[in-house]
Write a protein that holds these residues in place. Sequence first.
Motif, PDB file in Angstrom:
ATOM      1  N   GLU A   8      46.844 -91.585 -21.730  1.00  0.00           N
ATOM      2  CA  GLU A   8      46.607 -92.327 -20.489  1.00  0.00           C
ATOM      3  C   GLU A   8      45.130 -92.636 -20.307  1.00  0.00           C
ATOM      4  O   GLU A   8      44.708 -93.082 -19.251  1.00  0.00           O
ATOM      5  CB  GLU A   8      47.148 -91.507 -19.310  1.00  0.00           C
ATOM      6  CG  GLU A   8      48.651 -91.371 -19.402  1.00  0.00           C
ATOM      7  CD  GLU A   8      49.260 -90.374 -18.437  1.00  0.00           C
ATOM      8  OE1 GLU A   8      50.477 -90.373 -18.312  1.00  0.00           O
ATOM      9  OE2 GLU A   8      48.517 -89.580 -17.828  1.00  0.00           O
ATOM     10  N   TYR A  22      45.165 -86.180 -11.285  1.00  0.00           N
ATOM     11  CA  TYR A  22      45.035 -87.068 -12.442  1.00  0.00           C
ATOM     12  C   TYR A  22      43.572 -87.445 -12.631  1.00  0.00           C
ATOM     13  O   TYR A  22      42.847 -87.579 -11.636  1.00  0.00           O
ATOM     14  CB  TYR A  22      45.868 -88.337 -12.238  1.00  0.00           C
ATOM     15  CG  TYR A  22      47.335 -88.123 -12.495  1.00  0.00           C
ATOM     16  CD1 TYR A  22      47.816 -88.007 -13.787  1.00  0.00           C
ATOM     17  CD2 TYR A  22      48.234 -88.036 -11.438  1.00  0.00           C
ATOM     18  CE1 TYR A  22      49.175 -87.808 -14.027  1.00  0.00           C
ATOM     19  CE2 TYR A  22      49.596 -87.840 -11.675  1.00  0.00           C
ATOM     20  CZ  TYR A  22      50.055 -87.721 -12.968  1.00  0.00           C
ATOM     21  OH  TYR A  22      51.386 -87.517 -13.217  1.00  0.00           O
ATOM     22  N   ALA A  57      47.738 -84.874  -7.178  1.00  0.00           N
ATOM     23  CA  ALA A  57      49.138 -85.316  -7.203  1.00  0.00           C
ATOM     24  C   ALA A  57      50.045 -84.154  -6.839  1.00  0.00           C
ATOM     25  O   ALA A  57      51.142 -84.349  -6.321  1.00  0.00           O
ATOM     26  CB  ALA A  57      49.493 -85.856  -8.579  1.00  0.00           C
ATOM     27  N   GLY A  85      55.865 -91.420  -5.103  1.00  0.00           N
ATOM     28  CA  GLY A  85      54.468 -90.976  -5.193  1.00  0.00           C
ATOM     29  C   GLY A  85      54.232 -89.591  -4.613  1.00  0.00           C
ATOM     30  O   GLY A  85      53.096 -89.152  -4.474  1.00  0.00           O
ATOM     31  N   LYS A 115      56.992 -85.840  -7.706  1.00  0.00           N
ATOM     32  CA  LYS A 115      58.182 -85.268  -8.353  1.00  0.00           C
ATOM     33  C   LYS A 115      58.061 -85.321  -9.884  1.00  0.00           C
ATOM     34  O   LYS A 115      58.247 -84.315 -10.560  1.00  0.00           O
ATOM     35  CB  LYS A 115      59.442 -86.032  -7.894  1.00  0.00           C
ATOM     36  CG  LYS A 115      59.619 -86.034  -6.380  1.00  0.00           C
ATOM     37  CD  LYS A 115      60.869 -86.743  -5.938  1.00  0.00           C
ATOM     38  CE  LYS A 115      60.891 -88.241  -6.209  1.00  0.00           C
ATOM     39  NZ  LYS A 115      59.895 -89.027  -5.475  1.00  0.00           N
ATOM     40  N   LYS A 165      56.429 -83.055 -15.375  1.00  0.00           N
ATOM     41  CA  LYS A 165      55.531 -83.116 -16.546  1.00  0.00           C
ATOM     42  C   LYS A 165      54.748 -81.809 -16.700  1.00  0.00           C
ATOM     43  O   LYS A 165      54.473 -81.374 -17.825  1.00  0.00           O
ATOM     44  CB  LYS A 165      54.576 -84.305 -16.407  1.00  0.00           C
ATOM     45  CG  LYS A 165      55.295 -85.663 -16.560  1.00  0.00           C
ATOM     46  CD  LYS A 165      54.325 -86.769 -16.839  1.00  0.00           C
ATOM     47  CE  LYS A 165      54.246 -87.748 -15.715  1.00  0.00           C
ATOM     48  NZ  LYS A 165      53.263 -88.785 -15.820  1.00  0.00           N
TER      49      LYS A 165
HETATM   50  P1  ADP Z   1      57.023 -89.532  -7.831  1.00  0.00           P
HETATM   51  O1  ADP Z   1      57.674 -89.115  -9.095  1.00  0.00           O
HETATM   52  O2  ADP Z   1      57.277 -88.577  -6.714  1.00  0.00           O
HETATM   53  O3  ADP Z   1      57.315 -90.934  -7.410  1.00  0.00           O
HETATM   54  P2  ADP Z   1      54.602 -89.201  -9.337  1.00  0.00           P
HETATM   55  O4  ADP Z   1      54.606 -87.763  -9.683  1.00  0.00           O
HETATM   56  O5  ADP Z   1      54.972 -90.156 -10.377  1.00  0.00           O
HETATM   57  O6  ADP Z   1      55.449 -89.458  -8.012  1.00  0.00           O
HETATM   58  O7  ADP Z   1      53.138 -89.593  -8.821  1.00  0.00           O
HETATM   59  C1  ADP Z   1      52.400 -88.822  -7.906  1.00  0.00           C
HETATM   60  C2  ADP Z   1      51.044 -89.487  -7.700  1.00  0.00           C
HETATM   61  O8  ADP Z   1      50.288 -89.472  -8.900  1.00  0.00           O
HETATM   62  C3  ADP Z   1      51.142 -90.949  -7.293  1.00  0.00           C
HETATM   63  O9  ADP Z   1      50.175 -91.174  -6.289  1.00  0.00           O
HETATM   64  C4  ADP Z   1      50.818 -91.721  -8.530  1.00  0.00           C
HETATM   65  O10 ADP Z   1      50.131 -92.894  -8.223  1.00  0.00           O
HETATM   66  C5  ADP Z   1      49.923 -90.782  -9.298  1.00  0.00           C
HETATM   67  N1  ADP Z   1      50.150 -90.879 -10.743  1.00  0.00           N
HETATM   68  C6  ADP Z   1      51.337 -90.769 -11.350  1.00  0.00           C
HETATM   69  N2  ADP Z   1      51.201 -90.853 -12.696  1.00  0.00           N
HETATM   70  C7  ADP Z   1      49.886 -91.032 -12.933  1.00  0.00           C
HETATM   71  C8  ADP Z   1      49.107 -91.180 -14.098  1.00  0.00           C
HETATM   72  N3  ADP Z   1      49.652 -91.149 -15.321  1.00  0.00           N
HETATM   73  N4  ADP Z   1      47.770 -91.326 -13.954  1.00  0.00           N
HETATM   74  C9  ADP Z   1      47.220 -91.341 -12.749  1.00  0.00           C
HETATM   75  N5  ADP Z   1      47.890 -91.208 -11.617  1.00  0.00           N
HETATM   76  C10 ADP Z   1      49.217 -91.055 -11.669  1.00  0.00           C
END
Ligand code: ADP
Length: 593
Positions: free
Chosen positions: A119, A356, A363, A384, A387, A392
């Motif tokens: 990433e 992140y 997060a 967001g 979850k 992960k």
């Molecule tokens: P959900 O699964 O509850 O929809 P995520 O765990 O995917 O939420 O994301 C939580 C937060 O982390 C969000 O604000 C999202 O924008 C951010 N986020 C998710 N994946 C990444 C990533 N790979 N890099 C940076 N920020 C991320």
Amino acid sequence: MKQQRKIISRSLRMLMKSSWKETAVSLIILTVRSFLPLVGVLLIRYYVDRITGVTAGGELPVISAVTGLIAAMAATLLVDDLLASAGSYFTRKQSVRVEGHISSLIHRHATGMGLRFFEDPAFHDGMSRAARDISWRPAAMVADIILLVRGVISFIVMGYVLRTFGIIPLAVLALLFLPLLWIRYRNSSRIYKARRSVTPLTRQAAYFSWLLTGEKPAREVKLFGLGDYFERLFRRSFDGSRAPELEAVRKNTLLESAASLVKVAAFAGILVYASGAFIRSVITAGELAMYLVAFRQALVYLRDAVSGYAGLAENRLFLYDLFSFLDMKGDMSGDGMPPESPDFSEIVAENVTFTYPGATEPALAGINLKISRGEKIAVVGPNGSGKTTLVKLLCRLYDPDDGRILLNGRDIATLNPAAYRRLFSVVFQNFMLYYLSAGENIRLSSDAESSDPERVREAAARAGIASLLESMPEGYDTMLGHHTEGGREMSWGEWQKIAIARALYRRAPVLILDEPSSSLDADSEYEIFSDLGRITDGRSCIFISHRLSNVREADRIIVLDRGRIAESGTHDELMAARGRYHEMYSRQKSMYR
Ligand code: ADP
């Protein structure tokens, strides 16, 4: 200099490892070819002297007196040509082997790196620099080494021939050598810097090119008429990524032209010098011919040696990128631990916090959670809320910034990550489609090589896709996707069922389902997920779903909100608490009523 030697010796080791036979043959050919020019100029000398009758004491030249020499000269030329052809075959073969070897090294290294790297644009820049030009750089490196070594040996040999001619030609040659070397060296580092500075633009150009030519984006590109727009963006990145290199080449060409002038002047000077010596009868006609050919040859070899050196210097710079990438260390501790297969009785998250890279808000913050063997846990919450991030971290695709995750009381940071991940089977929200056969798509999750057709069928049946797959002409051997000729394309929901079957096929004690029914029709969703106990088959399960009716029967429901656990309990407990869950559930219920 030390680093330079290290890179060259590492490259040579790489060559020996990937293609020692071809390397050895190339070296033999190179050595033989290095001495052929000496034979050639000596033959010219004897030939001219014999034909002008000088060495034979004034007798008239007869053609038969030189036929042997003519044959020898022709034979030398023939041997040189044949060896050159054989050499280029072996070099080609070698480069194919080296390319395969380096590609595998890059692939193996990339698969061993943590998700965090994938990433990070800097990682992709590094990887694309490492992989750039590997189709021809190894071959070029071999050719450069050959050119350099052959050039130097032949140059020394020519110097030896010229030694009786006086010190001046040798001195001129030596003087020519140094500035040329310097110019080429400067030039190659200029090209390298120009290329390096444009890596992000080059990747961007490749991305726009994919948007214009790839299958996945084709629908939107056509529907929204995005072709011209992306083409303009492509041209902008492409031109931007090539301009610095063109400018570097322009500067280099100017310097090279200046160097050519010097070289030609030196050759003219030697012609004058040699003509004077012949006129004064200091040298014979044969010697004059030999010296001129030798000097001309020496210039050619000088150019070869300098080109070889400069090419090597340039390849060294590019190989530096390859080795820097291969030397990049992973970010996970425990990589070096023995890959023992751990047992599972419980996983505990203790105060886990994760942000992140580049994000301002975490997060996940202060997460405490326990998952016991056989337990079914549902995780719900708005988009967001963290979850997927929680999943992960539990699978150890990232390590927490703060807090710990314990497996049976042991911090997972002390375990081999690959071995630890064998505890999990996951249907990711953005699961993968593999353009392989249907059967392979399912059994990939376990040991893809050894398949158990009965288990594949059972997993497909539980995921509700068995009847479709079995109705296809080649059953589980049918290739899926447009990628292969005759491949059968699936709807997104059908692909999702295959991803579910893949997760179910793996014998892992923890099953994670991250919105596994997002593309399923209501009947399929009901059929597969109405009975969580059936699908999990006694395994622990973490189930993420927006459809709250699916999670009612979970042993525990965890409500996430902006990275924190807002509430947790059974469906009945949470309904009774009349908090976030109650609010979400009541709203959904009214929508479906
Ligand atoms: P959900 O699964 O509850 O929809 P995520 O765990 O995917 O939420 O994301 C939580 C937060 O982390 C969000 O604000 C999202 O924008 C951010 N986020 C998710 N994946 C990444 C990533 N790979 N890099 C940076 N920020 C991320």
